[in-house]
Write a protein that holds these residues in place. Structure first.
Motif, short mmCIF file in Angstrom:
data_model
loop_
_atom_site.label_atom_id
_atom_site.label_comp_id
_atom_site.label_asym_id
_atom_site.label_seq_id
_atom_site.Cartn_x
_atom_site.Cartn_y
_atom_site.Cartn_z
N TYR A 117 -20.62 -1.45 0.86
CA TYR A 117 -19.80 -0.30 1.27
C TYR A 117 -18.64 -0.11 0.32
CZ TYR A 117 -22.45 0.38 5.46
OH TYR A 117 -23.47 0.68 6.32
N VAL A 118 -18.99 0.25 -0.91
CA VAL A 118 -17.94 0.42 -1.92
C VAL A 118 -17.70 1.91 -2.22
CG1 VAL A 118 -18.28 -1.88 -2.89
CG2 VAL A 118 -19.55 0.04 -3.85
N GLY A 119 -18.01 2.77 -1.25
CA GLY A 119 -17.76 4.20 -1.39
C GLY A 119 -19.05 4.98 -1.62
N HIS A 172 -13.89 -8.71 -0.47
CA HIS A 172 -13.10 -7.62 -1.05
C HIS A 172 -12.46 -8.08 -2.36
CE1 HIS A 172 -10.70 -4.15 -1.46
NE2 HIS A 172 -9.58 -4.65 -0.99
N ARG A 173 -12.38 -7.16 -3.30
CA ARG A 173 -11.93 -7.54 -4.65
C ARG A 173 -10.42 -7.76 -4.77
NH1 ARG A 173 -13.42 -1.92 -7.79
NH2 ARG A 173 -12.07 -0.52 -6.60
N ARG A 174 -9.67 -7.34 -3.74
CA ARG A 174 -8.21 -7.56 -3.78
C ARG A 174 -7.81 -8.40 -2.56
NH1 ARG A 174 -5.23 -2.72 -3.00
NH2 ARG A 174 -7.01 -1.67 -2.05
N ILE A 233 -7.92 -0.17 12.05
CA ILE A 233 -9.25 -0.74 11.84
C ILE A 233 -9.11 -2.20 11.36
CG2 ILE A 233 -11.40 -0.56 10.50
CD1 ILE A 233 -11.12 2.47 10.60
N ARG A 283 -8.08 -1.67 1.91
CA ARG A 283 -7.82 -0.24 1.79
C ARG A 283 -7.90 0.43 3.18
NH1 ARG A 283 -7.92 3.53 -2.15
NH2 ARG A 283 -8.33 1.93 -3.71
N ASP A 304 -12.45 1.62 5.09
CA ASP A 304 -12.79 1.84 6.50
C ASP A 304 -14.27 1.56 6.77
OD1 ASP A 304 -10.22 2.65 7.00
OD2 ASP A 304 -10.66 4.79 6.82
N SER A 305 -15.13 2.02 5.86
CA SER A 305 -16.58 1.84 6.07
C SER A 305 -16.94 0.37 6.12
CB SER A 305 -17.40 2.49 4.96
OG SER A 305 -17.23 3.88 4.96
N ALA A 306 -16.45 -0.43 5.16
CA ALA A 306 -16.80 -1.85 5.12
C ALA A 306 -16.37 -2.55 6.41
CB ALA A 306 -16.15 -2.51 3.91
N VAL A 329 -19.71 -5.92 1.43
CA VAL A 329 -18.86 -5.81 0.24
C VAL A 329 -18.04 -4.53 0.34
CG1 VAL A 329 -18.83 -5.79 -2.28
CG2 VAL A 329 -20.67 -6.98 -1.07
N GLY A 330 -16.71 -4.66 0.15
CA GLY A 330 -15.81 -3.51 0.21
C GLY A 330 -14.62 -3.81 1.11
N GLY A 331 -13.59 -3.00 0.96
CA GLY A 331 -12.38 -3.24 1.76
C GLY A 331 -11.85 -1.97 2.40
N GLU A 353 -15.55 -1.12 9.44
CA GLU A 353 -16.22 -0.60 10.65
C GLU A 353 -17.67 -1.07 10.71
OE1 GLU A 353 -15.62 3.55 11.50
OE2 GLU A 353 -13.92 2.84 12.67
N ILE A 407 -22.68 -1.83 -6.30
CA ILE A 407 -21.72 -2.80 -6.84
C ILE A 407 -21.95 -2.90 -8.35
CG2 ILE A 407 -20.83 -5.16 -6.70
CD1 ILE A 407 -22.58 -5.55 -4.19
P1 NAP Z 1 -13.42 3.84 0.15
O1 NAP Z 1 -12.30 4.16 1.07
O2 NAP Z 1 -13.50 4.52 -1.16
O3 NAP Z 1 -13.38 2.26 -0.06
C1 NAP Z 1 -14.24 1.64 -0.96
C2 NAP Z 1 -13.88 0.16 -0.99
O4 NAP Z 1 -14.78 -0.49 -1.89
C3 NAP Z 1 -12.46 -0.13 -1.49
O5 NAP Z 1 -11.90 -1.18 -0.77
C4 NAP Z 1 -12.70 -0.53 -2.95
O6 NAP Z 1 -11.78 -1.47 -3.42
C5 NAP Z 1 -14.05 -1.17 -2.89
N1 NAP Z 1 -14.79 -1.03 -4.14
C6 NAP Z 1 -15.01 0.10 -4.86
N2 NAP Z 1 -15.80 -0.16 -5.91
C7 NAP Z 1 -16.08 -1.49 -5.85
C8 NAP Z 1 -16.85 -2.37 -6.65
N3 NAP Z 1 -17.50 -1.93 -7.74
N4 NAP Z 1 -16.93 -3.68 -6.30
C9 NAP Z 1 -16.28 -4.14 -5.22
N5 NAP Z 1 -15.54 -3.36 -4.41
C10 NAP Z 1 -15.43 -2.04 -4.72
O7 NAP Z 1 -14.86 4.11 0.82
P2 NAP Z 1 -15.27 4.10 2.37
O8 NAP Z 1 -14.75 2.90 3.04
O9 NAP Z 1 -16.74 4.36 2.37
O10 NAP Z 1 -14.53 5.36 2.97
C11 NAP Z 1 -14.76 6.66 2.41
C12 NAP Z 1 -13.92 7.70 3.16
O11 NAP Z 1 -14.40 7.83 4.50
C13 NAP Z 1 -12.47 7.27 3.28
O12 NAP Z 1 -11.68 8.42 3.20
C14 NAP Z 1 -12.36 6.67 4.64
O13 NAP Z 1 -11.08 6.75 5.21
C15 NAP Z 1 -13.37 7.53 5.40
N6 NAP Z 1 -13.90 6.77 6.56
C16 NAP Z 1 -13.24 6.88 7.73
C17 NAP Z 1 -13.67 6.19 8.82
C18 NAP Z 1 -12.93 6.32 10.10
O14 NAP Z 1 -11.93 7.00 10.11
N7 NAP Z 1 -13.34 5.70 11.16
C19 NAP Z 1 -14.79 5.37 8.74
C20 NAP Z 1 -15.46 5.27 7.52
C21 NAP Z 1 -14.97 5.97 6.43
P3 NAP Z 1 -10.23 -1.08 -3.70
O15 NAP Z 1 -9.60 -0.98 -2.36
O16 NAP Z 1 -9.73 -2.23 -4.53
O17 NAP Z 1 -10.28 0.21 -4.46
#
Ligand code: NAP
Length: 306
Positions: free
Chosen positions: A234-236, A172-174, A183, A178, A152-154, A148-150, A156, A116
């Motif tokens: 879980y912010v990516g 979540h910041r919005r 989910i 996402r 799929d990971s956050a 923290v995060g919005g 799930e 974060i």
């Molecule tokens: P992600 O989709 O990149 O989401 C990251 C989230 O964190 C977003 O909501 C983002 O906000 C927020 N964020 C980013 N930087 C931040 C910060 N500095 N402070 C606060 N919030 C912040 O990451 P992910 O959820 O780990 O997913 C990664 C990939 O894996 C995606 O393609 C996802 O679909 C996939 N995945 C799939 C599954 C499934 O299918 N079951 C499960 C897990 C992951 P914003 O929305 O405002 O950008």
């Protein structure tokens, strides 16, 4: 110095690749810029790897994995990978200390969870701040946690945490998530989860372990203190793939696309572990990738050099 196989990255994928390579009599070298173990080197407990001993810490498991492959013949060097080139059939690898040649290379450089970037996040990492609900969720039974995060990971992982925690805040910041709709629907239906929208974590606080966070509403600027026992971030993820982009195919988020045999688009170059595009990133799948990549590398050497 010349090797049959050079493994870049000394986490579970790289160490498992080294073990299998040594047992197949391939002269192999593992390059790792930090301590052996990658992400698990900083995980307090690894309870979800079959056979892991109760209270076996991440560093203990990492050291054992390293010792095991070194006992069978792998070399392990603490050097930072700088550059990869291919000259005919031979790979040339440059580190911060030396240059090496190899018939095959396995990329096992992993992916790091994004931070974060708020006050207290690094201080309380492993003391209530976690990037892995699967690894650490168990320790929050009947406690309150923030996710923290919005994406799929956050959502799930937030739902996974409700198996243990009595309350899970998803911050979540919005005001729009996402994560995919299916989910989202499940998370909204979970009565242990409460969403805190339009908000960012300004500070993680504690007294040795986490006991609270300060959250800022980005629309009103209002600061609120919340009592939580843990913060799951879980912010990516950011894959460590930038230096390989000329040799491999990457997905839109930078993960390397490999086949079931761990091959990439470059002959003799294999991929293993968290840097590979796949659905489950865990120690067990990293170790499995490493073993498969090693067997593929062994076949490649036999078919192309002997
Ligand atoms: P992600 O989709 O990149 O989401 C990251 C989230 O964190 C977003 O909501 C983002 O906000 C927020 N964020 C980013 N930087 C931040 C910060 N500095 N402070 C606060 N919030 C912040 O990451 P992910 O959820 O780990 O997913 C990664 C990939 O894996 C995606 O393609 C996802 O679909 C996939 N995945 C799939 C599954 C499934 O299918 N079951 C499960 C897990 C992951 P914003 O929305 O405002 O950008």
């Amino acid at each position: 110095m010349s090797y049959d196989l050079l493994i870049i990255g000394g986490g579970p994928a790289g160490l498992s690749a080294g073990l299998y390579a040594s047992r197949a009599n391939l002269k192999n070298l593992i390059l790792e810029k930090g301590d052996a173990g990658g992400q698990i080197a900083s995980t307090s407990e690894v309870d979800n790897y079959p056979g892991s001993i109760k209270n076996a810490t991440g560093p203990t498991l990492s050291m054992r994995m390293k010792e095991q492959c070194v006992e069978f013949g792998s070399e392990f060097k603490k050097e930072e990978f700088i550059d990869l080139k291919k000259d005919g059939k031979i790979f040339k690898v440059k580190t911060d200390k030396d240059e090496y040649e190899a018939k095959t290379v396995i990329i096992a450089t992993g992916a790091d969870p994004k931070e974060i970037g708020c006050k207290g996040e690094r201080e309380y990492r492993g003391m209530g701040v976690s990037y892995c609900a699967t690894c650490d969720g168990f320790f929050f039974r009947d406690l309150t946690v923030a996710v923290v995060g919005g994406g799929d990971s956050a959502l799930e992982e937030g739902m996974f945490l409700t198996k243990f925690a009595k309350k899970v805040y998803i911050i979540h910041r919005r005001d729009e998530l996402r994560a995919v709709k299916s989910i989202q629907d499940k998370a909204f239906a979970n009565n242990k989860i409460e969403f805190v929208f339009d908000s960012v974590v300004e500070e993680i606080k504690g007294d040795g372990v986490v006991n609270g966070i300060t959250v800022k509403n980005v629309k009103t600027g209002e600061l609120t203190d919340m009592a939580v026992d843990g913060v799951f971030v879980y912010v990516g993820y950011k894959p460590n793939s930038a230096k390989f982009r000329d040799f491999v195919e990457l997905d839109e988020t930078g993960f390397i696309i490999g086949t079931e045999e761990m091959t990439t688009t470059t002959a003799g170059l294999f991929v293993a572990g968290d840097i590979r595009k796949k659905m489950l990133k865990q120690v067990i799948t990293a170790a499995a990738d490493g073993a498969i990549a090693s067997v593929s590398a062994e076949k490649y050497v036999a078919e192309n050099f002997e």
